[in-house]
Design a protein around this motif. Structure first.
Motif, PDB file in Angstrom:
ATOM      1  N   ALA A 284     -29.458   6.354  -6.118  1.00  0.00           N
ATOM      2  CA  ALA A 284     -29.429   6.787  -4.725  1.00  0.00           C
ATOM      3  C   ALA A 284     -28.052   7.329  -4.392  1.00  0.00           C
ATOM      4  N   VAL A 285     -27.976   8.068  -3.281  1.00  0.00           N
ATOM      5  CA  VAL A 285     -26.703   8.544  -2.754  1.00  0.00           C
ATOM      6  C   VAL A 285     -26.210   7.540  -1.712  1.00  0.00           C
ATOM      7  N   PHE A 286     -24.953   7.145  -1.827  1.00  0.00           N
ATOM      8  CA  PHE A 286     -24.315   6.238  -0.887  1.00  0.00           C
ATOM      9  C   PHE A 286     -23.130   6.956  -0.241  1.00  0.00           C
ATOM     10  N   VAL A 287     -22.729   6.479   0.927  1.00  0.00           N
ATOM     11  CA  VAL A 287     -21.440   6.877   1.486  1.00  0.00           C
ATOM     12  C   VAL A 287     -20.615   5.611   1.676  1.00  0.00           C
ATOM     13  N   ALA A 288     -19.334   5.700   1.344  1.00  0.00           N
ATOM     14  CA  ALA A 288     -18.437   4.548   1.413  1.00  0.00           C
ATOM     15  C   ALA A 288     -17.093   5.001   1.936  1.00  0.00           C
ATOM     16  N   GLY A 289     -16.545   4.259   2.889  1.00  0.00           N
ATOM     17  CA  GLY A 289     -15.281   4.626   3.495  1.00  0.00           C
ATOM     18  C   GLY A 289     -14.090   4.151   2.696  1.00  0.00           C
ATOM     19  N   VAL A 290     -13.046   4.970   2.650  1.00  0.00           N
ATOM     20  CA  VAL A 290     -11.768   4.564   2.066  1.00  0.00           C
ATOM     21  C   VAL A 290     -11.046   3.768   3.154  1.00  0.00           C
ATOM     22  N   GLY A 291     -11.271   2.456   3.157  1.00  0.00           N
ATOM     23  CA  GLY A 291     -10.772   1.610   4.235  1.00  0.00           C
ATOM     24  C   GLY A 291     -11.834   1.312   5.272  1.00  0.00           C
ATOM     25  N   GLY A 292     -13.118   1.456   4.908  1.00  0.00           N
ATOM     26  CA  GLY A 292     -14.210   1.200   5.834  1.00  0.00           C
ATOM     27  C   GLY A 292     -14.614   2.455   6.571  1.00  0.00           C
ATOM     28  N   GLN A 293     -15.816   2.446   7.129  1.00  0.00           N
ATOM     29  CA  GLN A 293     -16.334   3.617   7.824  1.00  0.00           C
ATOM     30  C   GLN A 293     -17.075   3.186   9.082  1.00  0.00           C
ATOM     31  N   ALA A 294     -17.299   4.156   9.952  1.00  0.00           N
ATOM     32  CA  ALA A 294     -18.058   3.886  11.161  1.00  0.00           C
ATOM     33  C   ALA A 294     -19.470   3.452  10.781  1.00  0.00           C
ATOM     34  N   GLY A 295     -20.011   2.528  11.536  1.00  0.00           N
ATOM     35  CA  GLY A 295     -21.344   2.017  11.241  1.00  0.00           C
ATOM     36  C   GLY A 295     -21.321   0.516  11.150  1.00  0.00           C
ATOM     37  N   THR A 296     -22.427  -0.056  10.746  1.00  0.00           N
ATOM     38  CA  THR A 296     -22.587  -1.498  10.742  1.00  0.00           C
ATOM     39  C   THR A 296     -21.556  -2.177   9.868  1.00  0.00           C
ATOM     40  N   GLY A 297     -20.612  -2.837  10.498  1.00  0.00           N
ATOM     41  CA  GLY A 297     -19.628  -3.623   9.768  1.00  0.00           C
ATOM     42  C   GLY A 297     -18.677  -2.834   8.914  1.00  0.00           C
ATOM     43  N   GLY A 298     -18.667  -1.484   9.011  1.00  0.00           N
ATOM     44  CA  GLY A 298     -17.787  -0.675   8.186  1.00  0.00           C
ATOM     45  C   GLY A 298     -18.203  -0.563   6.740  1.00  0.00           C
TER      46      GLY A 298
END
Length: 571
Positions: free
Chosen positions: A502-516
């Motif tokens: 699957a394709v995921f998105v992940a923040g470098v230091g967390g991202q907007a959305g549920t719990g980062g």
């Protein structure tokens, strides 16, 4: 984020909630499984407001603890909530409690177990456990857990002379559920300039909502974090700090930043850059400016600082039926003066801004820079080279084993021996648009990991090394590919809990959305490759049938073309 999810925890239902604005189309939200993008479009809702409540007379010890936790997790949004939380503690416990030394982001509320009370008892303990999915340290640095961990929680309580229970001892820090985390803490991008003062480099932090501008300014003044220290610079004189421990917004929208007198050591151009840096970090929406002052005296600042935020410049290119095409909207179009692929076996594609250069991996052991003359230049050779990436200096990045290789635009190959890759094998390399950071997927004894590191360069912009990295997408398994999807977000191809790709998105230091947290993007089955355009939101995915899909919404990926072998945005 759905409001249903925010209100799902038992702790929050004990607190009176005022909903300002109308939310429509709410549906039942799953309570288990991976975090995913939703498919229901909701109207934008205003923030949820809470009316804090002190202890109820005669409340049991576990009710006191629950009331404290509820008010405390709302504390970052309002001083009134912390004032209410204080009522649940003894004066000594309140003075000793360091609320922001760490923040535990929880999957659900702590499960509390009160101690059996004997008649006449004046002290007791409430214990329990909490499932931690991420943490935030005192500087606002977010770290996602590889796997949720269960931690014990303990509260000691004493009975006052009036017979009311109060918490007398507790651990430092806050506990906040994933559904409320983004409400309590503000995702803040601190921006630092590249050494050539051409681009901003973002560093994500999470600060309490009621003080986020003050906290962000203090961190800007402290300088870039260690992992970006050699990839960015600062023009603010060392020792400069806030003259008043508050950054305020006036009625006309001006953001007042009052600094100590050391700021006067900066030149006019440096002050202009400092104001641009603060505006990039502190301004949300339109119509707000930063006014810089030395104590209470406004400083003259020229308006001449022009720096770009990270963004992809150029269209995606694709290889289909042995030829190069440009991806425009939802179709492939002929690439003008396209270099020939005759006699080559293209297995990976990369390009720089404005199609300079266009690069292919030929088989698995050669990377070539294509040219209009039909005779490609050999950038590098070696067994099992990873797919290339091109930075803004037109250097070509790849790797072999645990060694990073950089083919310079001027010729020659720079070898980067990185100590934290010593026991690992690099699987994917992608340089960010501003050229200050690189995302690396590697495999080793601890499995496959995704890291982002700062790129160290010499005076000629030649890469010389990497910083100690930060880990990204720790909860995503079996990652093959990592590319920049936004300036602080990576798109990954990894495995879901059932093993499907699957394709995921992940923040470098967390991202907007549920719990980062990292989350799944639905709508494409068996993805084999992903590429994205930073700043536009565009994303393209190849599936196992060689069909190219373009992301249209969170879960809608209409096909662009069939029979596509390779695709890449600049970068």
């Amino acid at each position: 984020m759905s409001l249903d999810r925010r209100l799902a925890t038992p702790a929050l239902t004990t607190l009176l909630v005022v909903l300002i604005g109308l939310v429509t189309g709410c549906a039942r939200i799953p309570t288990d499984g991976a975090v995913r993008d939703g498919t229901t479009e909701l109207e934008q809702a205003s923030e949820i407001g809470f009316i804090p409540a002190g202890p109820t007379p005669g409340a049991s010890p576990d009710a006191i603890v629950q009331g404290f936790l509820t008010n405390a997790q709302a504390g970052p949004t309002s001083a009134a909530s912390f004032a209410a939380a204080q009522e649940y503690l003894t004066p000594a416990a309140w003075r000793a409690w360091d609320r922001y030394v760490r923040v535990l982001v929880l999957d659900g509320d702590p499960q509390l177990v009160p101690e059996d009370l004997e008649e006449g008892a004046t002290s007791t303990t409430v214990t329990g456990s909490a499932v931690v999915v991420a943490t935030v340290d005192e500087r606002g640095v977010y770290t996602e857990e590889t796997d949720p961990s269960t931690v014990p929680v303990t509260f000691a309580l004493t009975k006052r002379a009036d017979g009311e229970w109060r918490i007398s001892q507790l651990e430092n820090g806050l506990m906040i559920t994933t559904g409320f985390f983004s409400q309590a803490f503000h995702l803040t991008r601190l921006y630092f300039p590249t050494p050539d003062l051409a681009w901003w480099v973002p560093d994500v932090r999470w600060f309490p909502r009621q003080t986020w501008r003050t906290d962000a300014t203090s961190e800007i003044l402290a300088g870039p974090p260690e992992w970006l220290a050699d990839s960015t610079t600062t023009v603010i004189p060392e020792g400069t700090s806030l003259a008043i421990d508050a950054v305020t917004v006036t009625d006309d929208g001006t953001i007042d930043v009052s600094l100590t007198s050391t700021i006067t050591q900066a030149t006019a151009d440096q002050r202009a850059l400092a104001v641009a840096q603060l505006e990039a970090t502190l301004v949300e929406g339109e119509g707000r400016d930063v006014e810089l002052s030395d104590g209470t005296s406004p400083l003259p600042v020229p308006d001449n600082a022009v720096i770009s935020t990270p963004q992809t410049r150029g269209d995606a290119l694709a290889v289909s039926d042995g030829a190069l095409y440009r991806v425009v909207g939802q179709s492939l179009v002929d690439l003008e003066d396209a270099p020939s692929l005759d006699g080559l076996d293209p297995t990976a594609l990369a390009t720089g801004p404005g199609d300079r250069p266009i690069v292919v991996r030929d088989g698995s052991d050669r990377i070539l820079r294509l040219s209009g003359t039909g005779v490609p230049d050999v950038v590098m050779t070696g067994r099992d080279l990873v797919p290339p990436s091109v930075d803004r200096f037109e250097s070509v990045w790849s790797a072999r084993g645990n060694t990073l290789l950089v083919g310079l635009a001027s010729g020659g190959v720079q070898t980067l021996d990185v100590d934290w890759l010593d026991t690992r094998t690099v699987r994917s390399v992608r340089v960010s648009p501003e050229g200050a950071r690189v995302a690396i997927v590697s495999s080793g004894p601890s499995g496959r990991l995704v890291h982002v590191a700062g790129i160290q360069r010499d005076a000629d912009s030649v890469p010389t090394g990497l910083s100690t990295p930060v880990q990204v997408g720790a909860s995503v398994d079996q990652v093959d590919v990592a590319v920049w999807q936004e300036d602080t977000v990576l798109a990954l191809i990894g495995a879901e809990q059932d093993g499907d790709r699957a394709v995921f998105v992940a923040g470098v230091g967390g991202q907007a959305g549920t719990g980062g947290l990292a989350r799944v993007l639905t709508g494409v089955t068996e993805p084999t490759w992903v590429t994205a355009s930073v700043g536009s939101g565009a994303m393209l995915v190849l599936d196992g049938d060689d069909t190219l899909h373009a992301r249209q919404t969170s879960s809608l990926w209409p096909p662009v073309a069939e029979g596509v072998d390779l695709v890449a945005y600049p970068g």
